[in-house]
Write a protein that holds these residues in place. Structure first.
Motif, PDB file in Angstrom:
ATOM      1  N   UNK A  87       0.842  -1.201   0.000  1.00  0.00           N
ATOM      2  CA  UNK A  87       0.000   0.000   0.000  1.00  0.00           C
ATOM      3  C   UNK A  87       0.878   1.253   0.000  1.00  0.00           C
ATOM      4  N   UNK A  88       1.208   1.756   1.162  1.00  0.00           N
ATOM      5  CA  UNK A  88       1.944   3.021   1.224  1.00  0.00           C
ATOM      6  C   UNK A  88       3.338   2.930   0.604  1.00  0.00           C
ATOM      7  N   UNK A  89       4.036   1.831   0.784  1.00  0.00           N
ATOM      8  CA  UNK A  89       5.372   1.705   0.192  1.00  0.00           C
ATOM      9  C   UNK A  89       5.307   1.609  -1.332  1.00  0.00           C
ATOM     10  N   UNK A 145      -9.658   4.652  -2.431  1.00  0.00           N
ATOM     11  CA  UNK A 145      -9.999   3.313  -2.891  1.00  0.00           C
ATOM     12  C   UNK A 145      -9.900   2.377  -1.689  1.00  0.00           C
ATOM     13  N   UNK A 146     -10.906   1.546  -1.510  1.00  0.00           N
ATOM     14  CA  UNK A 146     -10.861   0.613  -0.385  1.00  0.00           C
ATOM     15  C   UNK A 146     -11.700  -0.611  -0.680  1.00  0.00           C
ATOM     16  N   UNK A 152     -15.895  -3.234  -3.106  1.00  0.00           N
ATOM     17  CA  UNK A 152     -14.709  -2.457  -3.471  1.00  0.00           C
ATOM     18  C   UNK A 152     -15.123  -1.115  -4.048  1.00  0.00           C
ATOM     19  N   UNK A 153     -14.475  -0.051  -3.555  1.00  0.00           N
ATOM     20  CA  UNK A 153     -14.694   1.304  -4.058  1.00  0.00           C
ATOM     21  C   UNK A 153     -13.423   1.801  -4.727  1.00  0.00           C
ATOM     22  N   UNK A 154     -13.559   2.408  -5.889  1.00  0.00           N
ATOM     23  CA  UNK A 154     -12.452   3.049  -6.591  1.00  0.00           C
ATOM     24  C   UNK A 154     -12.942   4.423  -7.013  1.00  0.00           C
ATOM     25  N   UNK A 155     -12.183   5.444  -6.629  1.00  0.00           N
ATOM     26  CA  UNK A 155     -12.535   6.821  -6.968  1.00  0.00           C
ATOM     27  C   UNK A 155     -13.951   7.173  -6.508  1.00  0.00           C
TER      28      UNK A 155
END
Length: 112
Positions: free
Chosen positions: A49-51, A72-73, A96-99
């Motif tokens: 994720x963050x990396x 997005x989650x 799932x959500x994107x944008x």
């Protein structure tokens, strides 16, 4: 460091297989990694994720659920942090959500 592996799991489509390898150390075939080469579930999730966002110069827009970033989650069907490590590869998204839009919904959660 971002997520990836050169274990035999590299040819398997799906990030959960790779995350499981980093946490549990068992490749699809072959010898298990030594315990001192394993990483925590939190560290494995951070790698993907963050990396990964940092590595692609996108940390300003993604990689964490932070105000102002893309949100997005996914709602997962199993508790990643507490489930048996040997089953991490079986995790599926229920929603799932994107944008800000629903892009995947298996219909198991109540509609709001």
């Amino acid at each position: 460091m971002a997520g990836g592996t050169d274990s035999t799991r590299i040819g398997v489509a799906g990030v959960w297989h790779s995350i499981q390898y980093h946490v549990a150390g068992k490749p699809l075939a072959g010898v298990r990694r030594q315990d001192d080469n394993l990483i925590s579930r939190e560290a494995a999730l951070r790698m993907y994720t963050s990396s990964a966002a940092w590595l692609s110069f996108a940390e300003g827009d993604r990689g964490s659920l932070t105000p102002g970033k893309l949100a997005d989650l996914a709602v997962l069907d199993q508790p990643y942090l507490t489930m048996p490590a040997k089953n991490i590869h079986t995790i599926k998204s229920l929603l799932t959500f994107v944008d800000g839009r629903t892009v995947h919904d298996v219909g198991e959660l109540p509609a709001h």
